[in-house]
Design a protein around this motif. Structure first.
Motif: not given
Length: 268
Positions: A17-26, A251-252, A62-67, A73-77
């Motif tokens: 899962d992905l931690a992202s500061p901009h979930t809509e963009t992701a 995120a890499r 196939v994957a998950g995501m949260q803010g 916290q850095p953006p990351s998988w």
């Protein structure tokens, strides 16, 4: 990654899962790049959680995501590996020199997970076998097909992951460089690369997911159009043709077109 066992096996990748500061963009980026759909779950005490699926929303997960939990916290998988018992796995992590970042917890009945850190400073997760949320599809186009650890002390990493998951480190040489395959039984499930003098001194150790694409060059070009920064342009390696990038939030990730239908592990 070689074809996964028919039944879940401890030590194998089970979720990302992905931690992202901009979930809509992701959501927009990954949906366009991989053809994913998504739906959002509202989890009591945890907030919204996005689940990406292959094809339409009824497709396999196939994957998950949260803010991000906070601004530090850095953006990351995060790659999660399957275990039979979370407490036993976390105790093994600590006994081998790693750290427990978040204790084992059940996420609204969807699954039990814990976050850890290895002795090199790379984050990863452990997930209990039989979770509701786990890979519905992997090791096929538009899904994760490989996980790779980049670290400086590869010897220490070999000992750690061998003790925690029972992985066997197998080295192979390619164009003068040494690459390590992690194997469980007779199957390769992940890899490791040494962070040598070519890496910035402060660059942290990390796990990175590889996603299978039909055309590496076209996918890297499209990712750049969508706002990604391509760090390693399309390059030929023994398992196939790959490119490494950061998504629009930083995120890499990597994309690869494998040389064989078995995926990167089958060609390694």
């Amino acid at each position: 990654m070689a074809p996964a066992p028919a039944k879940p096996v401890p030590g194998w990748p089970g979720w990302i899962d992905l931690a992202s500061p901009h979930t809509e963009t992701a959501r927009a980026f990954y949906s366009d790049l991989f053809g994913w759909s998504f739906y959002t779950l509202s989890l009591p005490d945890y907030g919204d959680y996005t689940v990406f699926s292959l094809g339409d929303v009824q497709g396999p997960e196939v994957a998950g995501m949260q803010g991000l939990a906070d601004d530090s916290q850095p953006p990351s998988w995060t790659c999660y590996f399957k275990v039979e018992d979370l407490r036993t796995a976390v105790d093994a992590v600590k006994a081998a020199g790693g750290r427990e970042l978040t204790p084992p917890a059940d996420y609204a009945g969807l699954g039990s997970m814990a976050l850890c850190m290895d002795p090199e400073g790379a984050d990863f997760g452990v997930a209990r076998l039989g979770n509701v949320i786990e890979f519905g599809a992997a090791n096929r186009p538009s899904t994760m097909c490989w996980a790779e650890l980049a670290c400086r002390d590869t010897g220490r990493a070999r000992r750690f992951y061998g003790e925690v998951f029972g992985w066997r480190a197998v080295e192979c040489e390619y164009h003068g460089s040494v690459y390590t395959n992690w194997e469980l039984g007779d199957r390769a499930l992940a890899g490791m690369v040494s962070m040598d003098h070519g890496w910035p001194p402060q660059y942290p150790a990390h796990w990175i997911p590889y996603f299978w694409v039909d055309d590496c060059d076209a996918s890297a070009a499209r990712a750049a159009e969508l706002g990604a920064a391509v760090r390693i342009p399309p390059t030929d390696v023994r398992p196939g043709r790959y490119a490494m990038m950061t998504d629009p939030s930083g995120a890499r990730l990597a994309v690869i077109t494998p040389r064989t239908t078995a995926g990167p592990g089958g060609a390694a």
